[in-house]
Design a protein around this motif. Structure first.
Motif, mmCIF file in Angstrom:
data_model
loop_
_atom_site.group_PDB
_atom_site.id
_atom_site.type_symbol
_atom_site.label_atom_id
_atom_site.label_comp_id
_atom_site.label_asym_id
_atom_site.label_seq_id
_atom_site.Cartn_x
_atom_site.Cartn_y
_atom_site.Cartn_z
ATOM 1 N N PHE A 309 18.798 30.098 -14.006
ATOM 2 C CA PHE A 309 18.006 30.091 -12.770
ATOM 3 C C PHE A 309 16.701 29.383 -13.091
ATOM 4 C CE2 PHE A 309 21.079 33.359 -12.168
ATOM 5 C CZ PHE A 309 21.330 33.385 -10.794
ATOM 6 N N GLU A 310 16.497 28.222 -12.499
ATOM 7 C CA GLU A 310 15.301 27.449 -12.828
ATOM 8 C C GLU A 310 14.579 27.018 -11.557
ATOM 9 O OE1 GLU A 310 16.709 23.959 -14.969
ATOM 10 O OE2 GLU A 310 17.071 22.919 -13.097
ATOM 11 N N ASP A 311 13.379 26.445 -11.728
ATOM 12 C CA ASP A 311 12.710 25.897 -10.553
ATOM 13 C C ASP A 311 12.921 24.390 -10.521
ATOM 14 O OD1 ASP A 311 10.600 24.612 -12.069
ATOM 15 O OD2 ASP A 311 9.759 26.614 -12.354
ATOM 16 N N GLU A 312 12.405 23.805 -9.459
ATOM 17 C CA GLU A 312 12.605 22.388 -9.185
ATOM 18 C C GLU A 312 12.315 21.473 -10.374
ATOM 19 O OE1 GLU A 312 11.631 20.855 -4.763
ATOM 20 O OE2 GLU A 312 9.996 21.081 -6.167
ATOM 21 N N ASN A 313 11.272 21.823 -11.126
ATOM 22 C CA ASN A 313 10.801 20.899 -12.162
ATOM 23 C C ASN A 313 11.339 21.187 -13.557
ATOM 24 O OD1 ASN A 313 9.093 19.646 -10.240
ATOM 25 N ND2 ASN A 313 7.722 21.415 -10.436
ATOM 26 N N ALA A 314 12.154 22.218 -13.688
ATOM 27 C CA ALA A 314 12.480 22.668 -15.044
ATOM 28 C C ALA A 314 13.508 21.782 -15.768
ATOM 29 C CB ALA A 314 12.951 24.114 -15.013
#
Ligand code: F6R
Length: 372
Positions: A309-314
């Motif tokens: 589970f990551e964010d947009e920039n990861a």
């Protein structure tokens, strides 16, 4: 009562944007937190303290653990946290100028209440400056009656045994405590306060966006149909979020789940990894991302089934081979752990549906643990 939802847990997960709005209502302005949110005595009592001791159980304990990272990192105030059932029996030493914070959805948890009573007794015998604050979801509860200061989370009644919206509003409450303490003690600039408040105002929208990943998470849940264990990894505030995700999964799907701070992997749990072991990692784009990525490579090299589970920039999965959920656009230090928790609640819920368990009333558990 359930409307379109099959279970209270599902309903309560989807109520979270509103629970956050209700918990912030009357406590913040456009740019700042109202000190009166913690009562009229708060300003005086908060000015005199030099450390915080948080005491809670279960999910409420995990909220406190997130706050420990916040207090020390953002306002430089030492913060300690312990589960109530350990704290109350180990004869802890009370230091003057400590703010004692108990966190509880129900306000009736026997161990948390007993820990608070013990603290008050010791404090009065030694005449120490140890104010007590309870963060609670039930207004007329034992815990609120026993505390000097009370902050009510306005999550509304939580029926599902697995705590969801109460946890989210506890984190909101703790972020307001952080800001108020930081302000009263001159540890937070006006600019930082404004940034935190603006982040909190965005939170209901961020949670709504995270909830929109439900279909994707339903698909991922299928991978757990034949599983009996899972490992959750995170660093920093995402470590307690991993613990909370593991607790949700075990209590409602009966899958054995453990959470580890990703840096501890090679100190033992790596031995568990094989191609059957699902490993769920929480990967925000923050200072620790590169370290986390190398931990994930260690898992992948051993054939573990990675779900990130990551964010947009990861961009965790530069080399392929991981199932990635772009759970949020957000990277704020306060809003990120609150937002990342949401898809993990949905994961536990959908795995439990597949397993066919009693989601709202898991075996052997009670909503309010009034016996020790
Ligand atoms: C987990 C859960 C429990 C409670 C714990 C403390 O989903 O609900 O772990 O968090 O029993 O309860 P409260 O917050 O009422 O003190």
């Amino acid at each position: 009562e359930l409307g379109e939802h099959r279970h209270y847990m599902h309903k309560e997960i989807f109520e979270q944007p509103q629970s956050v709005i209700d918990t912030l209502e009357g406590r913040i302005t456009q740019e700042s937190v109202l000190t009166s949110a913690f009562g009229h005595q708060a300003e005086t009592l908060f000015a005199s303290i030099s450390q915080i001791q948080i005491i809670a159980c279960g999910t409420s304990y995990h909220a406190g653990m997130v706050a420990k990272y916040w207090f020390e990192d953002i306002i430089g105030l030492p913060c300690f946290i312990e589960v109530a059932s350990e704290y109350r029996y180990r004869n802890p030493v009370l230091l003057s100028d400590t703010l004692f914070v108990t966190i509880s959805q129900s306000g009736e948890t026997a161990d948390t209440l007993a820990a608070l009573q013990q603290i008050k007794q010791k404090r009065d015998v030694k005449n120490l400056n140890c104010p007590t604050l309870s963060i609670c979801n039930v207004p007329e509860s034992s815990l609120t009656r026993e505390s000097d200061l009370v902050f009510l989370t306005h999550a509304g009644p939580e029926v599902g045994v697995a705590s969801t919206k109460a946890f989210t509003t506890q984190l909101v409450a703790l972020s307001l405590l952080l800001t108020t303490l930081g302000k009263v003690q001159g540890r937070l600039t006006q600019k930082r306060e404004r940034i935190i408040v603006q982040g909190l105002q965005k939170l209901p929208g961020l949670i709504r966006n995270a909830l929109n990943h439900e279909d994707e998470i339903k698909e991922i849940a299928k991978r757990f149909a034949d599983k009996s264990s899972a490992l959750f990894l995170g660093r920093g505030t995402m470590y307690p979020i991993a613990m909370e995700a593991a607790l949700k999964l075990k209590e409602i799907s009966y899958i054995h789940a453990e959470a580890y701070p990703a840096g501890e992997l090679k100190h033992g749990p790596l031995a568990l990894i094989d191609e059957y072991m699902p490993v769920i990692a929480i990967a925000p784009h923050d200072d620790l991302l590169e370290k986390l990525k190398s931990n994930l490579q260690e898992v992948r090299a051993r054939g573990g089934q990675m779900i990130v589970f990551e964010d947009e920039n990861a961009n965790t999965d530069s080399e392929g081979g991981m199932k990635v959920v772009k759970a949020t656009t957000n990277v704020g230090r306060i809003t990120a752990p609150i937002t990342f928790n949401i898809p993990l609640q949905l994961l536990a819920y959908h795995v439990a549906l597949i397993k066919g368990t009693d989601v709202d009333q898991p075996r052997n558990l009670a909503k309010s643990v009034t016996v020790e």
